[in-house]
Design an enzyme around this catalytic site. Structure first.
Site, PDB file in Angstrom:
ATOM      1  N   ASP A  16       0.846  -1.191   0.000  1.00  0.00           N
ATOM      2  CA  ASP A  16       0.000   0.000   0.000  1.00  0.00           C
ATOM      3  C   ASP A  16       0.887   1.248   0.000  1.00  0.00           C
ATOM      4  O   ASP A  16       1.887   1.315   0.702  1.00  0.00           O
ATOM      5  CB  ASP A  16      -0.928   0.000   1.216  1.00  0.00           C
ATOM      6  N   ILE A  17       0.484   2.245  -0.780  1.00  0.00           N
ATOM      7  CA  ILE A  17       1.296   3.463  -0.921  1.00  0.00           C
ATOM      8  C   ILE A  17       1.254   4.326   0.348  1.00  0.00           C
ATOM      9  O   ILE A  17       2.167   5.120   0.580  1.00  0.00           O
ATOM     10  CB  ILE A  17       0.847   4.244  -2.181  1.00  0.00           C
ATOM     11  N   ASN A  61     -13.058  -3.055   2.583  1.00  0.00           N
ATOM     12  CA  ASN A  61     -14.023  -1.963   2.700  1.00  0.00           C
ATOM     13  C   ASN A  61     -15.017  -2.021   1.540  1.00  0.00           C
ATOM     14  O   ASN A  61     -14.617  -2.257   0.396  1.00  0.00           O
ATOM     15  CB  ASN A  61     -13.293  -0.622   2.693  1.00  0.00           C
ATOM     16  N   GLY A  69     -15.355   3.493   3.856  1.00  0.00           N
ATOM     17  CA  GLY A  69     -14.085   4.107   3.459  1.00  0.00           C
ATOM     18  C   GLY A  69     -13.484   3.543   2.199  1.00  0.00           C
ATOM     19  O   GLY A  69     -12.293   3.758   1.938  1.00  0.00           O
ATOM     20  N   SER A  85     -12.172   3.593  -1.224  1.00  0.00           N
ATOM     21  CA  SER A  85     -11.772   4.702  -2.098  1.00  0.00           C
ATOM     22  C   SER A  85     -11.389   4.227  -3.488  1.00  0.00           C
ATOM     23  O   SER A  85     -11.401   5.015  -4.433  1.00  0.00           O
ATOM     24  CB  SER A  85     -10.611   5.482  -1.473  1.00  0.00           C
ATOM     25  N   HIS A 127     -10.339  -5.334  -2.989  1.00  0.00           N
ATOM     26  CA  HIS A 127      -8.995  -5.622  -2.484  1.00  0.00           C
ATOM     27  C   HIS A 127      -9.083  -5.945  -1.009  1.00  0.00           C
ATOM     28  O   HIS A 127      -9.885  -5.366  -0.281  1.00  0.00           O
ATOM     29  CB  HIS A 127      -8.053  -4.435  -2.717  1.00  0.00           C
ATOM     30  N   LEU A 128      -8.234  -6.858  -0.592  1.00  0.00           N
ATOM     31  CA  LEU A 128      -8.055  -7.154   0.827  1.00  0.00           C
ATOM     32  C   LEU A 128      -6.854  -6.363   1.313  1.00  0.00           C
ATOM     33  O   LEU A 128      -5.791  -6.396   0.671  1.00  0.00           O
ATOM     34  CB  LEU A 128      -7.714  -8.636   1.019  1.00  0.00           C
ATOM     35  N   HIS A 129      -7.022  -5.670   2.444  1.00  0.00           N
ATOM     36  CA  HIS A 129      -5.880  -5.061   3.119  1.00  0.00           C
ATOM     37  C   HIS A 129      -5.334  -6.104   4.089  1.00  0.00           C
ATOM     38  O   HIS A 129      -6.080  -6.610   4.942  1.00  0.00           O
ATOM     39  CB  HIS A 129      -6.312  -3.860   3.955  1.00  0.00           C
TER      40      HIS A 129
HETATM   41  P1  AMP Z   1      -9.772   1.467   0.225  1.00  0.00           P
HETATM   42  O1  AMP Z   1      -9.854   2.818   0.905  1.00  0.00           O
HETATM   43  O2  AMP Z   1     -10.199   0.330   1.081  1.00  0.00           O
HETATM   44  O3  AMP Z   1     -10.467   1.511  -1.119  1.00  0.00           O
HETATM   45  O4  AMP Z   1      -8.238   1.212  -0.018  1.00  0.00           O
HETATM   46  C1  AMP Z   1      -7.539   1.728  -1.103  1.00  0.00           C
HETATM   47  C2  AMP Z   1      -6.083   1.667  -0.755  1.00  0.00           C
HETATM   48  O5  AMP Z   1      -5.331   1.818  -1.941  1.00  0.00           O
HETATM   49  C3  AMP Z   1      -5.605   2.776   0.210  1.00  0.00           C
HETATM   50  O6  AMP Z   1      -5.068   2.172   1.383  1.00  0.00           O
HETATM   51  C4  AMP Z   1      -4.562   3.520  -0.594  1.00  0.00           C
HETATM   52  O7  AMP Z   1      -3.471   3.958   0.178  1.00  0.00           O
HETATM   53  C5  AMP Z   1      -4.140   2.494  -1.633  1.00  0.00           C
HETATM   54  N1  AMP Z   1      -3.627   3.018  -2.878  1.00  0.00           N
HETATM   55  C6  AMP Z   1      -4.187   3.949  -3.681  1.00  0.00           C
HETATM   56  N2  AMP Z   1      -3.423   4.164  -4.757  1.00  0.00           N
HETATM   57  C7  AMP Z   1      -2.366   3.349  -4.638  1.00  0.00           C
HETATM   58  C8  AMP Z   1      -1.209   3.099  -5.444  1.00  0.00           C
HETATM   59  N3  AMP Z   1      -0.990   3.744  -6.605  1.00  0.00           N
HETATM   60  N4  AMP Z   1      -0.310   2.193  -5.023  1.00  0.00           N
HETATM   61  C9  AMP Z   1      -0.513   1.532  -3.854  1.00  0.00           C
HETATM   62  N5  AMP Z   1      -1.580   1.708  -3.060  1.00  0.00           N
HETATM   63  C10 AMP Z   1      -2.484   2.606  -3.449  1.00  0.00           C
END
Ligand code: AMP
Length: 113
Positions: free
Chosen positions: A29-30, A86, A92, A94, A99-101
């Site tokens: 994750d970035i 999410n 939350g 976004s 995706h799984l965190h």
């Molecule tokens: P969510 O809020 O559950 O949709 O998680 C989206 C995740 O994607 C967030 O934790 C962001 O930090 C991550 N994210 C967004 N853009 C990138 C990227 N280019 N590379 C890696 N992670 C990203």
């Protein structure tokens, strides 16, 4: 389709890859929220978990198997880790590509924020 995770999977946007096979891609994750914060993404585009159909059950299972494998490789399987998925705005979400965190490396709190 203008999906940032599809572009990451296609290597049109750079990422720190952790794992890849024919159906799943995992990367750092970035904006990490824990010492280990890895996203596990199906290569098939699915907007939210609500759109996952019965035919996607194996794929969703592969996401969890991948999380187990990475947790084991990173040495946190026994210490503990958290998986978060999410769905929609109030949770939350976004990025609208499921995706799984995988979060680990520190004590987690409950309830989550
Ligand atoms: P969510 O809020 O559950 O949709 O998680 C989206 C995740 O994607 C967030 O934790 C962001 O930090 C991550 N994210 C967004 N853009 C990138 C990227 N280019 N590379 C890696 N992670 C990203």
């Amino acid at each position: 389709m203008d999906c940032i995770f599809c572009k990451i999977i296609d290597k049109k946007i750079p990422s720190k890859m952790v794992y890849e096979d024919e159906s799943v891609y995992a990367f750092e994750d970035i904006h990490p929220q824990a010492p280990i914060h890895i996203l596990i993404v199906p290569k098939k585009h699915i907007d939210t978990i609500l759109e996952a159909k019965a035919e996607d059950n194996e794929l969703v299972g592969q996401m969890f198997q991948t999380a187990n494998k990475i947790a084991d490789e990173r040495g946190v399987a026994q210490r503990g880790f958290r998986l978060v998925l999410n769905c929609n705005s109030e949770a939350g979400q976004s990025v609208y590509h499921i995706h799984l965190h995988l979060l680990a490396g520190r004590a987690m709190h409950w309830p989550p924020g």
